[in-house]
Design a protein around this motif. Structure first.
Motif, PDB file in Angstrom:
ATOM      1  N   SER A  10      41.371  41.144  41.806  1.00 38.90           N
ATOM      2  CA  SER A  10      41.562  39.720  42.093  1.00 38.90           C
ATOM      3  C   SER A  10      40.760  39.241  43.293  1.00 38.90           C
ATOM      4  O   SER A  10      40.501  39.992  44.237  1.00 38.90           O
ATOM      5  CB  SER A  10      43.057  39.433  42.349  1.00 38.90           C
ATOM      6  N   SER A  11      40.398  37.980  43.255  1.00 38.89           N
ATOM      7  CA  SER A  11      39.799  37.311  44.394  1.00 38.89           C
ATOM      8  C   SER A  11      40.216  35.840  44.335  1.00 38.89           C
ATOM      9  O   SER A  11      39.863  35.139  43.378  1.00 38.89           O
ATOM     10  CB  SER A  11      38.271  37.418  44.368  1.00 38.89           C
ATOM     11  N   PRO A  12      41.029  35.395  45.319  1.00 37.13           N
ATOM     12  CA  PRO A  12      41.514  36.107  46.497  1.00 37.13           C
ATOM     13  C   PRO A  12      42.380  37.321  46.119  1.00 37.13           C
ATOM     14  O   PRO A  12      43.008  37.342  45.054  1.00 37.13           O
ATOM     15  CB  PRO A  12      42.331  35.065  47.254  1.00 37.13           C
ATOM     16  N   ILE A  13      42.430  38.294  47.011  1.00 36.23           N
ATOM     17  CA  ILE A  13      43.254  39.476  46.810  1.00 36.23           C
ATOM     18  C   ILE A  13      44.719  39.062  46.797  1.00 36.23           C
ATOM     19  O   ILE A  13      45.166  38.270  47.625  1.00 36.23           O
ATOM     20  CB  ILE A  13      42.997  40.500  47.935  1.00 36.23           C
ATOM     21  N   GLU A  14      45.474  39.587  45.823  1.00 34.68           N
ATOM     22  CA  GLU A  14      46.891  39.248  45.705  1.00 34.68           C
ATOM     23  C   GLU A  14      47.734  40.135  46.623  1.00 34.68           C
ATOM     24  O   GLU A  14      47.348  41.256  46.971  1.00 34.68           O
ATOM     25  CB  GLU A  14      47.358  39.436  44.260  1.00 34.68           C
ATOM     26  N   TRP A  15      48.912  39.636  47.004  1.00 38.33           N
ATOM     27  CA  TRP A  15      49.784  40.389  47.908  1.00 38.33           C
ATOM     28  C   TRP A  15      50.213  41.717  47.320  1.00 38.33           C
ATOM     29  O   TRP A  15      50.379  42.701  48.034  1.00 38.33           O
ATOM     30  CB  TRP A  15      51.014  39.564  48.286  1.00 38.33           C
ATOM     31  N   TYR A  16      50.385  41.758  45.971  1.00 41.35           N
ATOM     32  CA  TYR A  16      50.839  42.999  45.361  1.00 41.35           C
ATOM     33  C   TYR A  16      49.712  44.019  45.228  1.00 41.35           C
ATOM     34  O   TYR A  16      49.947  45.167  44.871  1.00 41.35           O
ATOM     35  CB  TYR A  16      51.482  42.750  43.986  1.00 41.35           C
ATOM     36  N   GLU A  17      48.487  43.610  45.516  1.00 37.89           N
ATOM     37  CA  GLU A  17      47.360  44.538  45.530  1.00 37.89           C
ATOM     38  C   GLU A  17      47.142  45.101  46.926  1.00 37.89           C
ATOM     39  O   GLU A  17      46.917  46.302  47.092  1.00 37.89           O
ATOM     40  CB  GLU A  17      46.092  43.832  45.050  1.00 37.89           C
ATOM     41  N   SER A  18      47.194  44.220  47.932  1.00 37.98           N
ATOM     42  CA  SER A  18      47.019  44.644  49.320  1.00 37.98           C
ATOM     43  C   SER A  18      47.631  43.596  50.233  1.00 37.98           C
ATOM     44  O   SER A  18      46.996  42.574  50.522  1.00 37.98           O
ATOM     45  CB  SER A  18      45.530  44.824  49.652  1.00 37.98           C
ATOM     46  N   PRO A  19      48.861  43.806  50.686  1.00 39.62           N
ATOM     47  CA  PRO A  19      49.501  42.815  51.572  1.00 39.62           C
ATOM     48  C   PRO A  19      48.658  42.501  52.809  1.00 39.62           C
ATOM     49  O   PRO A  19      48.586  41.360  53.244  1.00 39.62           O
ATOM     50  CB  PRO A  19      50.818  43.498  51.951  1.00 39.62           C
ATOM     51  N   LYS A  20      47.995  43.510  53.359  1.00 37.90           N
ATOM     52  CA  LYS A  20      47.211  43.312  54.577  1.00 37.90           C
ATOM     53  C   LYS A  20      46.007  42.405  54.341  1.00 37.90           C
ATOM     54  O   LYS A  20      45.610  41.633  55.231  1.00 37.90           O
ATOM     55  CB  LYS A  20      46.741  44.657  55.121  1.00 37.90           C
ATOM     56  N   CYS A  21      45.419  42.484  53.158  1.00 36.65           N
ATOM     57  CA  CYS A  21      44.209  41.701  52.862  1.00 36.65           C
ATOM     58  C   CYS A  21      44.476  40.528  51.915  1.00 36.65           C
ATOM     59  O   CYS A  21      43.528  39.883  51.454  1.00 36.65           O
ATOM     60  CB  CYS A  21      43.134  42.597  52.274  1.00 36.65           C
ATOM     61  N   ALA A  22      45.736  40.259  51.626  1.00 43.07           N
ATOM     62  CA  ALA A  22      46.086  39.182  50.693  1.00 43.07           C
ATOM     63  C   ALA A  22      45.485  37.858  51.136  1.00 43.07           C
ATOM     64  O   ALA A  22      45.485  37.509  52.320  1.00 43.07           O
ATOM     65  CB  ALA A  22      47.597  39.061  50.577  1.00 43.07           C
ATOM     66  N   GLY A  23      44.950  37.119  50.174  1.00 45.63           N
ATOM     67  CA  GLY A  23      44.375  35.809  50.444  1.00 45.63           C
ATOM     68  C   GLY A  23      42.895  35.827  50.751  1.00 45.63           C
ATOM     69  O   GLY A  23      42.234  34.784  50.744  1.00 45.63           O
ATOM     70  N   LYS A  24      42.342  36.998  51.006  1.00 44.84           N
ATOM     71  CA  LYS A  24      40.919  37.091  51.309  1.00 44.84           C
ATOM     72  C   LYS A  24      40.106  37.142  50.016  1.00 44.84           C
ATOM     73  O   LYS A  24      40.513  37.768  49.043  1.00 44.84           O
ATOM     74  CB  LYS A  24      40.635  38.338  52.149  1.00 44.84           C
ATOM     75  N   LYS A  25      38.951  36.495  50.031  1.00 38.57           N
ATOM     76  CA  LYS A  25      38.074  36.497  48.866  1.00 38.57           C
ATOM     77  C   LYS A  25      37.058  37.625  48.962  1.00 38.57           C
ATOM     78  O   LYS A  25      36.404  37.793  49.997  1.00 38.57           O
ATOM     79  CB  LYS A  25      37.350  35.159  48.736  1.00 38.57           C
ATOM     80  N   ILE A  26      36.934  38.374  47.881  1.00 33.22           N
ATOM     81  CA  ILE A  26      36.013  39.505  47.849  1.00 33.22           C
ATOM     82  C   ILE A  26      34.596  39.063  48.175  1.00 33.22           C
ATOM     83  O   ILE A  26      33.876  39.719  48.939  1.00 33.22           O
ATOM     84  CB  ILE A  26      36.041  40.188  46.468  1.00 33.22           C
ATOM     85  N   GLU A  27      34.201  37.938  47.625  1.00 35.45           N
ATOM     86  CA  GLU A  27      32.822  37.467  47.807  1.00 35.45           C
ATOM     87  C   GLU A  27      32.529  37.020  49.232  1.00 35.45           C
ATOM     88  O   GLU A  27      31.360  36.821  49.602  1.00 35.45           O
ATOM     89  CB  GLU A  27      32.499  36.351  46.814  1.00 35.45           C
ATOM     90  N   ASP A  28      33.570  36.861  50.063  1.00 38.83           N
ATOM     91  CA  ASP A  28      33.383  36.470  51.464  1.00 38.83           C
ATOM     92  C   ASP A  28      33.528  37.647  52.417  1.00 38.83           C
ATOM     93  O   ASP A  28      33.450  37.474  53.639  1.00 38.83           O
ATOM     94  CB  ASP A  28      34.404  35.393  51.849  1.00 38.83           C
TER      95      ASP A  28
END
Length: 317
Positions: free
Chosen positions: A113-131
């Motif tokens: 996912s992009s933005p990263i979902e909370w259930y994938e990585s709470p620490k990085c949730a909301g961040k966009k891979i492309e950024d």
């Protein structure tokens, strides 16, 4: 965007119960690096798990094949994580599927996912891979573990001589980098790209060296079959993917496979509509004429594949 087989549709729905289970169990984080990891005391992988030309691109090959969606993931081994891929390999899956996105510094990374979902990585949730830079993406801890996201070159290097890799290209603008990544890593005979038919028709043939790579044409509607068969892309689209809900297309899939796809050198893949399919459901897909089954349950899929190969007299099963 969430996709299953035709993109990964049941990912979040299927993952949440595992996340909750792990949380209730207070699972301790495990530190793991894919670099340097080794396969257990198993024999070398057979050729159909290391080369597409051995069976995957050959419609006369009667061997049943399976693809582990996101690896053989559990509450301990997250979807798209290295240990999930390694577990699938140890279970003798024929292919592992990872998601392909591109970082800010133009490196392919295995993330859904992009933005990263909370259930994938709470620490990085909301961040966009492309950024994000790839080095920062690879530091993101996956939910309830200390496993981290990995780069596509890392996955391809580990998979060499072990297992075929399928990469689901999440955005059409990432298609050029997906193609060049397989070429740069000398992986064109051991990895392929899953791309929606519409995105293939609009983008793939514009990319240099597109015809050096193999594709899984992801069909979302019945018209996609004729569209891919009438395009020059058919020469590199070795498999057509039927959406799990293909029974609503109003066609006889078995007949289409036998009379339209196979004569053109194109194989057929699909999955059950169940999140955690049983052995019988997956055997049913092979009996319906599908060459490849896409699965969330690798253990049941291996059992189904073995039974089908024995029925067909394929050795070893």
């Amino acid at each position: 965007e969430i996709c299953l087989v035709s993109g990964c549709a049941m990912f979040a729905h299927a993952l949440l119960p595992l996340v909750m289970l792990a949380a209730l169990a207070l699972a301790s984080p495990v530190f793991f690096s894919p670099r340097g990891a080794t396969h257990g005391a198993g024999a070398p992988s057979p050729p159909w798990r290391t080369s597409l030309h051995t069976c995957w691109t050959n419609v006369s090959c009667n061997r049943a094949l399976i693809v582990s969606h996101g690896g053989a993931w559990t509450s301990d081994y997250p979807y798209d994580s290295f240990p999930a891929f390694e577990r699938a390999y140890n279970l003798t899956s024929d292919c592992v599927k990872g998601d392909f996105r591109v970082s800010k510094d133009n490196i392919g990374v295995v993330t859904h996912s992009s933005p990263i979902e909370w259930y994938e990585s709470p620490k990085c949730a909301g961040k966009k891979i492309e950024d994000m830079l790839a080095i920062d993406i690879e530091k993101c801890p996956m939910a309830l573990t200390s496993y981290t996201f990995m780069s596509v070159p890392t996955l391809l290097a580990w998979a060499k001589d072990k297992v075929i890799v399928m990469l689901c290209v999440k955005r059409p603008q990432d298609i050029p980098r997906a193609i060049s990544t397989l070429i740069e890593n000398n992986a064109t005979d051991r990895a392929f790209l899953e791309i929606k038919v519409g995105d293939m028709l609009d983008n793939v043939m514009k990319v240099p060296n597109w015809d050096k790579v193999y594709y899984l044409a992801e069909g979302g509607q019945v018209g996609d079959i004729a569209a891919i068969l009438s395009s020059p892309l058919v020469n590199r689209s070795f498999t057509f993917e039927f959406d799990p809900t293909y029974t609503k297309w109003g066609i006889n899939a078995t007949q289409v496979i036998e009379t339209q796809l196979h004569p053109r050198g194109v194989r057929a893949l699909t999955a059950t509509t169940q999140e955690l399919p049983g052995v019988r459901e997956q055997e049913g897909l092979f009996h319906a004429g599908f060459d490849v089954v896409y699965t969330y349950d690798t253990e049941n899929a291996v059992t189904a594949r073995t039974a089908i190969d024995r029925e067909r007299g394929v050795t070893p099963p």
